[in-house]
Design an enzyme around this catalytic site. Structure first.
Site, PDB file in Angstrom:
ATOM      1  N   ASP A 174      48.356  37.353  40.237  1.00  0.00           N
ATOM      2  CA  ASP A 174      49.059  38.416  39.529  1.00  0.00           C
ATOM      3  C   ASP A 174      49.270  39.598  40.470  1.00  0.00           C
ATOM      4  O   ASP A 174      48.953  39.519  41.668  1.00  0.00           O
ATOM      5  CB  ASP A 174      48.312  38.814  38.243  1.00  0.00           C
ATOM      6  CG  ASP A 174      46.963  39.466  38.496  1.00  0.00           C
ATOM      7  OD1 ASP A 174      46.451  39.394  39.632  1.00  0.00           O
ATOM      8  OD2 ASP A 174      46.404  40.058  37.547  1.00  0.00           O
ATOM      9  N   ASP A 184      47.997  42.575  41.113  1.00  0.00           N
ATOM     10  CA  ASP A 184      46.917  43.183  41.890  1.00  0.00           C
ATOM     11  C   ASP A 184      45.942  42.130  42.405  1.00  0.00           C
ATOM     12  O   ASP A 184      44.884  42.468  42.940  1.00  0.00           O
ATOM     13  CB  ASP A 184      46.188  44.260  41.089  1.00  0.00           C
ATOM     14  CG  ASP A 184      45.572  43.751  39.788  1.00  0.00           C
ATOM     15  OD1 ASP A 184      46.035  42.716  39.271  1.00  0.00           O
ATOM     16  OD2 ASP A 184      44.642  44.399  39.276  1.00  0.00           O
ATOM     17  N   ASP A 187      43.817  40.074  41.196  1.00  0.00           N
ATOM     18  CA  ASP A 187      42.448  39.847  40.720  1.00  0.00           C
ATOM     19  C   ASP A 187      42.367  38.614  39.820  1.00  0.00           C
ATOM     20  O   ASP A 187      41.282  38.162  39.464  1.00  0.00           O
ATOM     21  CB  ASP A 187      41.881  41.077  40.000  1.00  0.00           C
ATOM     22  CG  ASP A 187      42.662  41.477  38.756  1.00  0.00           C
ATOM     23  OD1 ASP A 187      43.768  40.958  38.543  1.00  0.00           O
ATOM     24  OD2 ASP A 187      42.145  42.326  37.994  1.00  0.00           O
ATOM     25  N   SER A 229      48.630  46.139  37.493  1.00  0.00           N
ATOM     26  CA  SER A 229      48.453  44.693  37.431  1.00  0.00           C
ATOM     27  C   SER A 229      49.796  43.983  37.322  1.00  0.00           C
ATOM     28  O   SER A 229      50.624  44.056  38.217  1.00  0.00           O
ATOM     29  CB  SER A 229      47.525  44.329  36.275  1.00  0.00           C
ATOM     30  OG  SER A 229      47.223  42.949  36.275  1.00  0.00           O
TER      31      SER A 229
END
Length: 454
Positions: free
Chosen positions: A243, A245, A247, A99
């Protein structure tokens, strides 16, 4: 390598430094353990742009295939793209990402078929125990015929699914600056936004897991400074930051001012309720603004308050049949997305809401941003339980004040509230405070901090 899995396996995922804390050998064991615990006969895997991600992902696939499981690799993807594949294909899945963590980290977010989360209480602890038992000897040999490992591109299908959930065809033209932070938004945004009446101004779309421009965590104000400046320079209608990743999404208005994730939660909740005939349950965690349950009720819905954390949100979504859920950390969950979180779908809702009327974003969100909030303030403490007990003692018995311990300690009065909860991984207490006006919020925040840090 000698691995300390207590430092590697977190509440919701696997996360640690590569190669110091884990490597491809360990990833292969996680693949074998994952299929044994879930009972899956086929899985899907994906990975982000970090230098270590392709190797770790392929090692996991080898571990799964060695136990007779067919693996579909979708390659470079956002975490919500992996959830899409898990839901659309009906497969258990594993996403390789850390992340917003720095470049040396990597991790695994795992789910069962239909994007159902795998956390400590839903299989992750069993996976950890198996891996620990295999570290010295390796995974036991399987009698099963080895599974296949094949590749499949899902980006177009993922994009089409999202755009089928939000109608953007009739919106007015908008100029939007998007900061991908060198993360997976740079991979997904061009395809998702293609053909829409949007002028896209891309920032840091080059996939680079070393994050050369700034940390890919838009909740830290330092990481949206570039976006804010660019929105003003471009005279754009809004800015969106993802961010690492992709999500989570964070929004800034036409002035370059941050929009509270609670206001976004309320805005999307109102839209989802309208789409469902003014009925439905909406989940919000206990540090979202009072605005959220108010807006939900005003639009005919039923708000349900939960603990902080995606496993709690997703569990409550499944139990209650909720149509939408939001967290103040900028995670947004949708029934029509297998109860999983997707920042991209939330972003499309914001674009549709803004483009469906003539006003500015700041004017639009004002109706959803009604209170003064502190934001999350972290304090390092030696004794989390002792400090929480001191806060409880200070407020317990005061007239007009209620306390609850759903997650940490929440103290509520007529015109203010605050929540203090311990970090699961660090010696921190996290404070969030809100009030009907700024002076009251400041007083309440400072009084709570004095006890926390006393």
């Amino acid at each position: 390598m000698t691995a300390d899995l207590s430092q590697l396996v977190k509440a919701y995922d696997v996360r640690g430094v590569v190669p110091d804390q884990w490597d491809e050998t360990l990833a292969e064991l996680f693949g074998a353990a994952f299929v044994q615990v879930t009972g899956a006969d086929a899985i899907v895997t994906g990975h982000d742009m970090r230098p270590s991600s392709p190797g770790l992902s392929r090692a996991f696939a080898r571990g799964a295939a060695a136990r007779g499981v067919d693996v579909t690799e979708i390659g470079l993807c956002s975490t919500d793209q992996l959830y899409y594949a898990s839901g659309a294909f009906g497969l258990a899945g594993a996403m390789f990402t850390a992340s917003h963590n720095p470049a040396q980290y990597n991790g695994i977010k795992m789910c069962r078929a239909g994007a159902a989360p795998v956390g400590q209480d839903t299989g992750l602890s069993e996976i950890r125990e198996l891996v620990e038992s295999w570290i010295d000897s390796g995974a036991p040999t399987s009698d099963a015929t080895p599974g296949t490992i094949t590749q499949r591109d899902t980006l177009e299908d993922y994009s089409a699914h999202l755009r089928g959930l939000v109608d953007l065809t009739a919106i007015r033209p908008l100029k939007v600056v998007v900061d991908a932070g060198n993360g997976m938004g740079g991979h997904t945004v061009p395809t998702v936004f293609a053909g829409l009446p949007l002028t896209l101004v891309p920032m840091y779309f080059e996939l680079d897991g070393t994050f050369p421009n700034h940390e890919a965590n838009p909740l830290d104000p330092a990481n949206i400074v570039d976006l804010q400046k660019r929105v003003r320079e471009e005279d754009a209608d809004l800015g969106i930051a993802f961010d690492g990743d992709a999500d989570r999404c964070f929004v800034v208005d036409e002035r370059g001012e941050p929009v509270s994730p609670s206001a976004i939660t309320a805005l999307v909740a109102a839209r989802e309720l309208a789409r469902n005939g003014g009925k439905g349950t909406v989940i919000h965690n206990l540090i979202t603004s009072w605005s959220v349950p108010e807006v939900v009720r005003e639009n005919g819905g039923t708000p349900v308050r939960t603990r902080v954390g995606h496993s709690f949100i997703k569990a409550e979504m499944a139990t209650s049949g909720a149509i939408f859920g939001g967290e103040h950390s900028a995670h947004y969950y949708f029934k029509d997305f297998w109860n999983a979180d997707t920042g991209m779908l939330a972003a499309l809702h914001v674009l549709a809401a803004l483009g469906g009327q003539e006003g500015t974003l700041s004017a639009l969100v004002a109706q959803y941003d009604r209170y003064a909030g502190s934001g999350e303030i972290n304090s390092t403490v030696d004794d989390q339980a002792g400090r929480l007990a001191a806060i409880k003692a200070a407020y317990e018995g005061r007239e007009g004040i209620t306390l609850d311990e759903l997650d940490g300690l929440t103290v509520t009065a007529t015109d203010w509230w605050f929540n203090v909860r311990p970090s699961n991984t660090e010696p921190l207490l996290r404070l969030n405070a809100e009030a009907r006006d700024e002076p009251t919020m400041t007083r309440v925040r400072d009084e709570a901090l004095a006890i926390i840090r006393g």
